[in-house]
Design a protein around this motif. Sequence first.
Motif, PDB file in Angstrom:
ATOM      1  N   UNK A 236      47.852  55.419  40.517  1.00 34.94           N
ATOM      2  CA  UNK A 236      46.705  56.309  40.579  1.00 34.94           C
ATOM      3  C   UNK A 236      45.805  56.273  39.355  1.00 34.94           C
ATOM      4  N   UNK A 237      45.723  55.122  38.681  1.00 31.06           N
ATOM      5  CA  UNK A 237      44.794  55.033  37.553  1.00 31.06           C
ATOM      6  C   UNK A 237      43.376  55.241  38.068  1.00 31.06           C
ATOM      7  N   UNK A 238      42.484  55.615  37.189  1.00 24.93           N
ATOM      8  CA  UNK A 238      41.116  55.898  37.617  1.00 24.93           C
ATOM      9  C   UNK A 238      40.336  54.610  37.857  1.00 24.93           C
ATOM     10  N   UNK A 239      39.334  54.732  38.693  1.00 21.23           N
ATOM     11  CA  UNK A 239      38.432  53.611  38.963  1.00 21.23           C
ATOM     12  C   UNK A 239      37.754  53.186  37.654  1.00 21.23           C
ATOM     13  N   UNK A 240      37.397  54.158  36.835  1.00 22.09           N
ATOM     14  CA  UNK A 240      36.754  53.863  35.547  1.00 22.09           C
ATOM     15  C   UNK A 240      37.660  53.005  34.661  1.00 22.09           C
ATOM     16  N   UNK A 241      38.955  53.350  34.613  1.00 27.48           N
ATOM     17  CA  UNK A 241      39.908  52.563  33.823  1.00 27.48           C
ATOM     18  C   UNK A 241      39.987  51.138  34.346  1.00 27.48           C
ATOM     19  N   UNK A 242      40.051  50.982  35.661  1.00 31.15           N
ATOM     20  CA  UNK A 242      40.139  49.649  36.253  1.00 31.15           C
ATOM     21  C   UNK A 242      38.924  48.809  35.870  1.00 31.15           C
ATOM     22  N   UNK A 243      37.737  49.387  36.001  1.00 32.22           N
ATOM     23  CA  UNK A 243      36.522  48.632  35.677  1.00 32.22           C
ATOM     24  C   UNK A 243      36.412  48.359  34.178  1.00 32.22           C
ATOM     25  N   UNK A 244      36.947  49.240  33.356  1.00 31.52           N
ATOM     26  CA  UNK A 244      36.998  48.983  31.909  1.00 31.52           C
ATOM     27  C   UNK A 244      37.929  47.807  31.633  1.00 31.52           C
ATOM     28  N   UNK A 245      39.090  47.781  32.304  1.00 30.87           N
ATOM     29  CA  UNK A 245      40.002  46.640  32.158  1.00 30.87           C
ATOM     30  C   UNK A 245      39.302  45.351  32.563  1.00 30.87           C
ATOM     31  N   UNK A 246      38.490  45.418  33.625  1.00 35.06           N
ATOM     32  CA  UNK A 246      37.734  44.221  34.046  1.00 35.06           C
ATOM     33  C   UNK A 246      36.790  43.762  32.941  1.00 35.06           C
ATOM     34  N   UNK A 247      36.076  44.698  32.319  1.00 36.62           N
ATOM     35  CA  UNK A 247      35.159  44.365  31.227  1.00 36.62           C
ATOM     36  C   UNK A 247      35.894  43.692  30.080  1.00 36.62           C
ATOM     37  N   UNK A 248      37.109  44.143  29.814  1.00 38.06           N
ATOM     38  CA  UNK A 248      37.908  43.617  28.709  1.00 38.06           C
ATOM     39  C   UNK A 248      38.721  42.382  29.094  1.00 38.06           C
ATOM     40  N   UNK A 249      38.661  41.977  30.347  1.00 37.04           N
ATOM     41  CA  UNK A 249      39.427  40.821  30.803  1.00 37.04           C
ATOM     42  C   UNK A 249      40.908  41.108  30.965  1.00 37.04           C
ATOM     43  N   UNK A 250      41.257  42.385  31.174  1.00 32.66           N
ATOM     44  CA  UNK A 250      42.661  42.776  31.280  1.00 32.66           C
ATOM     45  C   UNK A 250      43.126  43.037  32.711  1.00 32.66           C
ATOM     46  N   UNK A 251      42.202  43.163  33.636  1.00 34.98           N
ATOM     47  CA  UNK A 251      42.534  43.477  35.030  1.00 34.98           C
ATOM     48  C   UNK A 251      42.942  42.208  35.774  1.00 34.98           C
ATOM     49  N   UNK A 252      43.622  42.371  36.902  1.00 35.44           N
ATOM     50  CA  UNK A 252      43.918  41.192  37.723  1.00 35.44           C
ATOM     51  C   UNK A 252      42.612  40.577  38.227  1.00 35.44           C
ATOM     52  N   UNK A 253      42.624  39.272  38.436  1.00 33.10           N
ATOM     53  CA  UNK A 253      41.434  38.577  38.936  1.00 33.10           C
ATOM     54  C   UNK A 253      41.045  39.127  40.303  1.00 33.10           C
ATOM     55  N   UNK A 254      39.744  39.313  40.466  1.00 34.68           N
ATOM     56  CA  UNK A 254      39.202  39.872  41.705  1.00 34.68           C
ATOM     57  C   UNK A 254      38.344  38.847  42.432  1.00 34.68           C
ATOM     58  N   UNK A 255      38.151  39.115  43.695  1.00 38.48           N
ATOM     59  CA  UNK A 255      37.242  38.339  44.534  1.00 38.48           C
ATOM     60  C   UNK A 255      36.086  39.254  44.883  1.00 38.48           C
ATOM     61  N   UNK A 256      34.855  38.786  44.668  1.00 40.22           N
ATOM     62  CA  UNK A 256      33.693  39.583  45.067  1.00 40.22           C
ATOM     63  C   UNK A 256      33.220  39.082  46.427  1.00 40.22           C
ATOM     64  N   UNK A 257      33.224  39.976  47.390  1.00 38.03           N
ATOM     65  CA  UNK A 257      32.783  39.660  48.740  1.00 38.03           C
ATOM     66  C   UNK A 257      31.263  39.614  48.795  1.00 38.03           C
ATOM     67  N   UNK A 258      30.698  38.988  49.826  1.00 31.22           N
ATOM     68  CA  UNK A 258      29.237  38.916  49.943  1.00 31.22           C
ATOM     69  C   UNK A 258      28.554  40.288  49.932  1.00 31.22           C
ATOM     70  N   UNK A 259      29.256  41.344  50.361  1.00 33.12           N
ATOM     71  CA  UNK A 259      28.672  42.684  50.357  1.00 33.12           C
ATOM     72  C   UNK A 259      28.807  43.374  49.003  1.00 33.12           C
ATOM     73  N   UNK A 260      29.378  42.666  48.005  1.00 33.19           N
ATOM     74  CA  UNK A 260      29.513  43.200  46.655  1.00 33.19           C
ATOM     75  C   UNK A 260      30.826  43.901  46.381  1.00 33.19           C
ATOM     76  N   UNK A 261      31.625  44.150  47.413  1.00 39.42           N
ATOM     77  CA  UNK A 261      32.907  44.821  47.204  1.00 39.42           C
ATOM     78  C   UNK A 261      33.906  43.857  46.574  1.00 39.42           C
TER      79      UNK A 261
END
Length: 66
Positions: free
Chosen positions: A21-46
């Motif tokens: 239940x970590x926050x969405x903000x924490x997850x996106x911060x981890x992404x900025x820092x390169x700490x989150x798991x690799x993501x796939x961006x779908x054509x709709x941006x999700x």
Amino acid sequence: MARERATGLLTVREVLDELGGISRRTFYRWRELGLAPDCIRLPNGELRVRRAVLNAWLDERAEGAA
């Protein structure tokens, strides 16, 4: 959950829930820092995270991991 089984892809919400239940903000911060798991961006941006990528990411962070 049925969609995840069919595609092997998790939504950000599903990843957050699995991470205790970590926050969405924490997850996106981890992404900025390169700490989150690799993501796939779908054509709709999700974003989606492959189940195997999340599992490997968690394994790398296990205490006592070699």
